[in-house]
Write a protein that holds these residues in place. Structure first.
Motif, PDB file in Angstrom:
ATOM      1  N   ASP A 124     -49.533  -8.914   1.445  1.00  0.00           N
ATOM      2  CA  ASP A 124     -50.511  -7.899   2.055  1.00  0.00           C
ATOM      3  C   ASP A 124     -51.451  -7.133   1.233  1.00  0.00           C
ATOM      4  O   ASP A 124     -52.217  -6.544   1.844  1.00  0.00           O
ATOM      5  CB  ASP A 124     -49.500  -7.052   2.668  1.00  0.00           C
ATOM      6  N   SER A 125     -51.550  -7.484  -0.103  1.00  0.00           N
ATOM      7  CA  SER A 125     -52.521  -6.647  -0.682  1.00  0.00           C
ATOM      8  C   SER A 125     -53.876  -6.921  -0.424  1.00  0.00           C
ATOM      9  O   SER A 125     -54.794  -5.968  -0.296  1.00  0.00           O
ATOM     10  CB  SER A 125     -52.242  -6.944  -2.286  1.00  0.00           C
ATOM     11  N   VAL A 126     -54.274  -8.120   0.260  1.00  0.00           N
ATOM     12  CA  VAL A 126     -55.535  -8.374   0.626  1.00  0.00           C
ATOM     13  C   VAL A 126     -56.050  -7.564   1.909  1.00  0.00           C
ATOM     14  O   VAL A 126     -57.037  -7.012   1.902  1.00  0.00           O
ATOM     15  CB  VAL A 126     -55.638 -10.092   1.097  1.00  0.00           C
ATOM     16  N   PHE A 127     -54.842  -7.397   2.770  1.00  0.00           N
ATOM     17  CA  PHE A 127     -55.142  -6.717   3.821  1.00  0.00           C
ATOM     18  C   PHE A 127     -55.373  -5.308   3.631  1.00  0.00           C
ATOM     19  O   PHE A 127     -56.155  -4.445   4.173  1.00  0.00           O
ATOM     20  CB  PHE A 127     -54.148  -6.822   4.926  1.00  0.00           C
ATOM     21  N   PHE A 128     -54.425  -4.677   2.749  1.00  0.00           N
ATOM     22  CA  PHE A 128     -54.445  -3.262   2.380  1.00  0.00           C
ATOM     23  C   PHE A 128     -55.807  -3.145   1.555  1.00  0.00           C
ATOM     24  O   PHE A 128     -56.538  -1.960   1.785  1.00  0.00           O
ATOM     25  CB  PHE A 128     -53.337  -2.812   1.563  1.00  0.00           C
ATOM     26  N   ASN A 129     -56.112  -3.844   0.855  1.00  0.00           N
ATOM     27  CA  ASN A 129     -57.496  -3.637   0.061  1.00  0.00           C
ATOM     28  C   ASN A 129     -58.549  -3.375   0.680  1.00  0.00           C
ATOM     29  O   ASN A 129     -59.627  -2.597   0.575  1.00  0.00           O
ATOM     30  CB  ASN A 129     -57.514  -4.846  -1.088  1.00  0.00           C
ATOM     31  N   LYS A 130     -58.587  -4.100   2.002  1.00  0.00           N
ATOM     32  CA  LYS A 130     -60.006  -4.081   3.078  1.00  0.00           C
ATOM     33  C   LYS A 130     -59.787  -2.590   3.630  1.00  0.00           C
ATOM     34  O   LYS A 130     -60.904  -2.127   3.409  1.00  0.00           O
ATOM     35  CB  LYS A 130     -59.733  -4.985   3.986  1.00  0.00           C
ATOM     36  N   VAL A 131     -58.582  -2.124   3.908  1.00  0.00           N
ATOM     37  CA  VAL A 131     -58.605  -0.748   4.330  1.00  0.00           C
ATOM     38  C   VAL A 131     -58.830   0.236   3.246  1.00  0.00           C
ATOM     39  O   VAL A 131     -59.612   1.226   3.807  1.00  0.00           O
ATOM     40  CB  VAL A 131     -57.167  -0.702   4.916  1.00  0.00           C
ATOM     41  N   TYR A 132     -58.386   0.096   2.118  1.00  0.00           N
ATOM     42  CA  TYR A 132     -58.753   0.840   0.965  1.00  0.00           C
ATOM     43  C   TYR A 132     -60.138   1.102   0.728  1.00  0.00           C
ATOM     44  O   TYR A 132     -60.625   2.101   0.650  1.00  0.00           O
ATOM     45  CB  TYR A 132     -57.972   0.465  -0.278  1.00  0.00           C
ATOM     46  N   ASN A 133     -60.842   0.054   0.623  1.00  0.00           N
ATOM     47  CA  ASN A 133     -62.287   0.002   0.476  1.00  0.00           C
ATOM     48  C   ASN A 133     -63.003   0.548   1.558  1.00  0.00           C
ATOM     49  O   ASN A 133     -64.203   0.959   1.285  1.00  0.00           O
ATOM     50  CB  ASN A 133     -62.812  -1.716  -0.021  1.00  0.00           C
TER      51      ASN A 133
END
Length: 161
Positions: free
Chosen positions: A118-127
């Motif tokens: 899920d880090s890929v999906f969260f990193n998008k939201v974070y950015n």
């Protein structure tokens, strides 16, 4: 005096260059003055809450962990880390606003994910939330979160003003 010189020499060698008196809490005059403790207050939108939304201490806001639940409900915003992460950041933003700060003033951001994928999906939201000059970030993969079905939990430290 000799011990003082030795400590100063050590600190100077370490690159600190700070007189020991200042490290010991002495003022410039050499007289010891009590350091006032910063005011501390709990911020909560629910009277008698067990855990505050945030704690304000001095010039900082420490926001408690939030998940991606819909505001005022025990229902998650979605089944995936992207939608939960987006809602978690919105919930965090609301906590910051109630405390008197804002997302742009976050200096430290922690993210807890229940699945490494899920880090890929969260990193998008974070950015999207922090497009430039984002805060220091720590992401931790955990065995589970206390809110059933939650894949993301976030907390932060922000400055006031």
């Amino acid at each position: 005096m000799k011990g003082e010189q030795t400590r100063r020499g050590f600190l100077g060698a370490m690159g600190f260059g700070v007189p020991m008196g200042l490290l010991a809490g002495e003022g410039i005059s050499g007289a010891s003055e009590p350091t006032p403790k910063p005011a501390r207050r709990n911020i909560s939108s629910i009277p008698n809450a067990i855990v505050p939304l945030a704690v304000v201490s001095g010039n900082y806001v420490f926001v408690s962990g939030v998940v991606g639940n819909k505001p005022g409900q025990r229902e998650l915003a979605g089944d995936d880390a992207g939608s939960q992460g987006q809602q978690a950041i919105e919930n965090l933003k609301k906590s910051l606003e109630i405390a008197g700060s804002k997302l742009e003033q976050v200096v430290k951001f922690n993210c807890y994910l229940s699945d490494e994928k899920d880090s890929v999906f969260f990193n998008k939201v974070y950015n999207e939330a922090f497009p430039s000059d984002g805060p220091a970030l720590t992401t931790v993969i955990v065995k589970g979160l206390t809110f059933k079905g939650a894949k993301v939990q976030v907390d932060c430290i922000a400055t006031m003003g």
